[in-house]
Design a protein around this motif. Structure first.
Motif, PDB file in Angstrom:
ATOM      1  N   VAL A  96       0.862  -1.184   0.000  1.00 56.37           N
ATOM      2  CA  VAL A  96       0.000   0.000   0.000  1.00 56.37           C
ATOM      3  C   VAL A  96       0.897   1.231   0.000  1.00 56.37           C
ATOM      4  N   ILE A  97       0.567   2.212  -0.831  1.00 52.15           N
ATOM      5  CA  ILE A  97       1.381   3.425  -0.913  1.00 52.15           C
ATOM      6  C   ILE A  97       1.062   4.333   0.265  1.00 52.15           C
ATOM      7  N   TYR A 137       4.347   4.858 -11.251  1.00 46.77           N
ATOM      8  CA  TYR A 137       3.615   3.912 -10.411  1.00 46.77           C
ATOM      9  C   TYR A 137       3.518   2.562 -11.108  1.00 46.77           C
ATOM     10  N   LEU A 138       3.460   1.512 -10.300  1.00 45.56           N
ATOM     11  CA  LEU A 138       3.093   0.195 -10.796  1.00 45.56           C
ATOM     12  C   LEU A 138       1.821  -0.206 -10.063  1.00 45.56           C
ATOM     13  N   ASN A 139       0.729  -0.384 -10.809  1.00 42.01           N
ATOM     14  CA  ASN A 139      -0.591  -0.601 -10.222  1.00 42.01           C
ATOM     15  C   ASN A 139      -1.044  -2.054 -10.376  1.00 42.01           C
ATOM     16  N   GLN A 140      -2.034  -2.433  -9.567  1.00 39.26           N
ATOM     17  CA  GLN A 140      -2.619  -3.781  -9.617  1.00 39.26           C
ATOM     18  C   GLN A 140      -1.528  -4.851  -9.619  1.00 39.26           C
ATOM     19  N   VAL A 141      -0.647  -4.744  -8.663  1.00 38.12           N
ATOM     20  CA  VAL A 141       0.529  -5.608  -8.604  1.00 38.12           C
ATOM     21  C   VAL A 141       0.177  -6.990  -8.041  1.00 38.12           C
ATOM     22  N   THR A 142       0.699  -8.021  -8.702  1.00 39.82           N
ATOM     23  CA  THR A 142       0.610  -9.398  -8.220  1.00 39.82           C
ATOM     24  C   THR A 142       2.020  -9.956  -8.097  1.00 39.82           C
ATOM     25  N   LYS A 155      14.763 -25.162  -1.857  1.00 41.80           N
ATOM     26  CA  LYS A 155      16.013 -25.561  -1.211  1.00 41.80           C
ATOM     27  C   LYS A 155      16.971 -26.151  -2.237  1.00 41.80           C
ATOM     28  N   LYS A 156      18.272 -25.883  -2.061  1.00 44.70           N
ATOM     29  CA  LYS A 156      19.287 -26.354  -2.993  1.00 44.70           C
ATOM     30  C   LYS A 156      19.237 -27.888  -3.089  1.00 44.70           C
ATOM     31  N   GLY A 157      19.244 -28.371  -4.322  1.00 45.23           N
ATOM     32  CA  GLY A 157      19.215 -29.796  -4.554  1.00 45.23           C
ATOM     33  C   GLY A 157      17.828 -30.380  -4.696  1.00 45.23           C
ATOM     34  N   SER A 158      16.789 -29.530  -4.513  1.00 41.09           N
ATOM     35  CA  SER A 158      15.406 -30.000  -4.619  1.00 41.09           C
ATOM     36  C   SER A 158      14.742 -29.414  -5.855  1.00 41.09           C
ATOM     37  N   ASN A 159      13.837 -30.190  -6.448  1.00 42.44           N
ATOM     38  CA  ASN A 159      13.078 -29.703  -7.602  1.00 42.44           C
ATOM     39  C   ASN A 159      11.718 -29.152  -7.197  1.00 42.44           C
ATOM     40  N   GLU A 160      11.319 -29.419  -5.955  1.00 39.19           N
ATOM     41  CA  GLU A 160      10.021 -28.973  -5.460  1.00 39.19           C
ATOM     42  C   GLU A 160      10.202 -27.745  -4.574  1.00 39.19           C
ATOM     43  N   PRO A 161       9.322 -26.737  -4.714  1.00 38.37           N
ATOM     44  CA  PRO A 161       9.424 -25.551  -3.863  1.00 38.37           C
ATOM     45  C   PRO A 161       9.268 -25.909  -2.381  1.00 38.37           C
ATOM     46  N   TYR A 162      10.137 -25.332  -1.562  1.00 35.74           N
ATOM     47  CA  TYR A 162      10.026 -25.513  -0.111  1.00 35.74           C
ATOM     48  C   TYR A 162       8.816 -24.742   0.415  1.00 35.74           C
ATOM     49  N   TYR A 163       8.557 -23.572  -0.201  1.00 36.54           N
ATOM     50  CA  TYR A 163       7.397 -22.770   0.193  1.00 36.54           C
ATOM     51  C   TYR A 163       7.000 -21.867  -0.969  1.00 36.54           C
ATOM     52  N   GLU A 164       5.691 -21.644  -1.130  1.00 34.08           N
ATOM     53  CA  GLU A 164       5.153 -20.754  -2.163  1.00 34.08           C
ATOM     54  C   GLU A 164       4.201 -19.745  -1.518  1.00 34.08           C
ATOM     55  N   TYR A 165       4.176 -18.542  -2.087  1.00 31.35           N
ATOM     56  CA  TYR A 165       3.343 -17.476  -1.516  1.00 31.35           C
ATOM     57  C   TYR A 165       2.878 -16.565  -2.649  1.00 31.35           C
ATOM     58  N   LYS A 166       1.651 -16.103  -2.562  1.00 30.97           N
ATOM     59  CA  LYS A 166       1.116 -15.221  -3.599  1.00 30.97           C
ATOM     60  C   LYS A 166       0.264 -14.132  -2.976  1.00 30.97           C
ATOM     61  N   LYS A 167       0.425 -12.916  -3.487  1.00 30.10           N
ATOM     62  CA  LYS A 167      -0.388 -11.797  -3.021  1.00 30.10           C
ATOM     63  C   LYS A 167      -0.738 -10.908  -4.210  1.00 30.10           C
ATOM     64  N   GLU A 168      -1.981 -10.393  -4.199  1.00 25.34           N
ATOM     65  CA  GLU A 168      -2.482  -9.602  -5.330  1.00 25.34           C
ATOM     66  C   GLU A 168      -2.975  -8.234  -4.870  1.00 25.34           C
ATOM     67  N   GLN A 169      -3.367  -7.422  -5.854  1.00 26.31           N
ATOM     68  CA  GLN A 169      -3.977  -6.107  -5.633  1.00 26.31           C
ATOM     69  C   GLN A 169      -3.105  -5.205  -4.766  1.00 26.31           C
ATOM     70  N   TYR A 218      15.592 -18.097  -4.235  1.00 22.10           N
ATOM     71  CA  TYR A 218      14.380 -17.274  -4.139  1.00 22.10           C
ATOM     72  C   TYR A 218      14.000 -16.757  -5.521  1.00 22.10           C
ATOM     73  N   LYS A 219      12.710 -16.853  -5.830  1.00 14.11           N
ATOM     74  CA  LYS A 219      12.210 -16.365  -7.116  1.00 14.11           C
ATOM     75  C   LYS A 219      10.891 -15.624  -6.897  1.00 14.11           C
ATOM     76  N   ALA A 220      10.791 -14.423  -7.452  1.00 11.49           N
ATOM     77  CA  ALA A 220       9.557 -13.641  -7.376  1.00 11.49           C
ATOM     78  C   ALA A 220       9.126 -13.250  -8.785  1.00 11.49           C
ATOM     79  N   VAL A 221       7.928 -13.651  -9.159  1.00  7.04           N
ATOM     80  CA  VAL A 221       7.343 -13.232 -10.439  1.00  7.04           C
ATOM     81  C   VAL A 221       6.410 -12.063 -10.137  1.00  7.04           C
ATOM     82  N   VAL A 222       6.798 -10.877 -10.610  1.00  9.24           N
ATOM     83  CA  VAL A 222       6.064  -9.641 -10.309  1.00  9.24           C
ATOM     84  C   VAL A 222       5.397  -9.140 -11.581  1.00  9.24           C
TER      85      VAL A 222
END
Length: 351
Positions: free
Chosen positions: A90-91, A217-222, A229-243, A270-274
């Motif tokens: 929030v700005i 400004y960057l609006n309506q951000v998701t 974790k190193k050596g793993s192909n599956e995400p240790y944790y995932e998180y998503k937030k919108e608006q 760590y990877k973030a798709v913005v």
């Protein structure tokens, strides 16, 4: 039996007294108002804040209408701050600990001036001046700032909206946006700072400082973040937030909360798709852009242990707290039964 009734009455009274202490009534009536007097060079004629076009090197005097609705004299303190982005996306246009980026093109203290102290007599309406100037250099985007009017002597604050804020600190925050051209072609430019694990509001978080290097400004951000974790192909944790929204030339400390999942030591990717909408604020002709931001983070055993112990949502800690709660309730029940049994026994013995 009479003694048992007395005990019951005392217990009920005790409960009612405790309940009465837990009921708090909040009276939050702001005693003054703030309204911009929109000038002829206002870009958005329907907005409740300043959004003006001012050529490089030009100066202007803006007007703000203040009203005191109370029967007492009111002293207001003013301050000017750059727009920033808080951890909720929030700005914030008020003075905060949120960070501006080093790419911020101007020093607002030299570009926007207003009286530091304003006194309003009972029921007085007053027009105050705000002097603004545009730097004598090319700024392709928008300069986003806010002017705060705060009543002296109050302490607690909560932001309710983005452009105009009313809070129980008895203060208003009025946004002031300036740009040199009628339309803005500049687009946001995001870059990732160093990601780190930290404790935030008693929760374990992986904090990613997302920098907006542009005056746009960057609006309506998701944002969708993954921790692998190193050596793993599956995400240790995932998180998503919108608006969400990111202010120009600000640093958005985006938190990925683990929500009770224990943090293990080791190396993580760590990877973030913005993604978000570009273009002018609140305009329909926007397009969506996307960034993929990455970093690595190392967690040692000591740090993982400390963060897990501080996290209120870590499973075994929650279970431990529940055990203590059950034990406390059980002891209170046994205490009440013991008191009742004692009086019943005493009555029987007397007979």
């Amino acid at each position: 039996m009479k003694n048992v009734r007395k005990i019951g009455y005392v217990m009920v009274l005790f409960v009612l007294i405790n309940m009465s202490f837990s009921i708090v009534t909040y009276a939050n009536q702001v005693g003054f108002s703030v309204a911009p007097v929109l000038p002829s060079n206002q870009i958005d004629k329907e907005s409740g804040y300043f959004h003006i076009q001012l050529k490089a090197g030009n100066k202007q005097q803006l007007s703000v209408e203040l009203k005191n609705y109370t029967e007492k004299e009111m002293v207001l303190k003013t301050s000017v701050a750059s727009a920033t982005t808080n951890i909720n996306g929030v700005i914030d246009y008020s003075p905060t600990k949120n960070k501006v980026d080093e790419t911020l093109p101007i020093n607002l203290s030299k570009q926007i001036t207003v009286d530091k102290i304003i006194t309003l007599s009972p029921k007085e309406e007053k027009i105050v001046s705000v002097k603004v100037s545009m730097p004598n250099k090319d700024i392709p985007g928008v300069i986003a700032s806010g002017i705060s009017f705060e009543e002296e002597g109050n302490v607690k604050s909560n932001q309710l909206s983005s452009q105009t804020t009313v809070n129980n600190k008895f203060s208003y925050v009025l946004a002031l946006l300036m740009q040199q051209s009628a339309s803005i072609e500049t687009q946001p430019e995001l870059k990732l700072g160093k990601v780190k694990a930290m404790e935030l509001n008693t929760k374990t978080s992986v904090s990613a400082p997302i920098r907006n290097l542009s005056s746009a400004y960057l609006n309506q951000v998701t944002i969708k973040s993954t921790l692998t974790k190193k050596g793993s192909n599956e995400p240790y944790y995932e998180y998503k937030k919108e608006q969400m929204q990111i202010a120009p030339n600000s640093i958005f400390e985006f938190p990925t909360f683990l929500n009770g999942k224990k943090l293990e030591d080791g190396e993580y990717f760590y990877k973030a798709v913005v993604s978000g909408m570009t273009g002018e604020l609140n305009k329909e002709d926007q397009e969506r852009l996307e960034w993929v931001l990455t970093d690595t983070i190392n967690i040692d055993q000591k740090q993982a242990k400390e963060l897990n112990e501080l996290d209120d949502l870590v499973t075994d800690k929650t279970v431990g707290l529940n055990k203590w709660l059950v034990l406390a309730v059980s002891l209170n029940v046994l205490l009440v039964l013991g008191i009742v049994s004692y009086f019943l026994f005493a009555k029987k013995r007397n007979k």
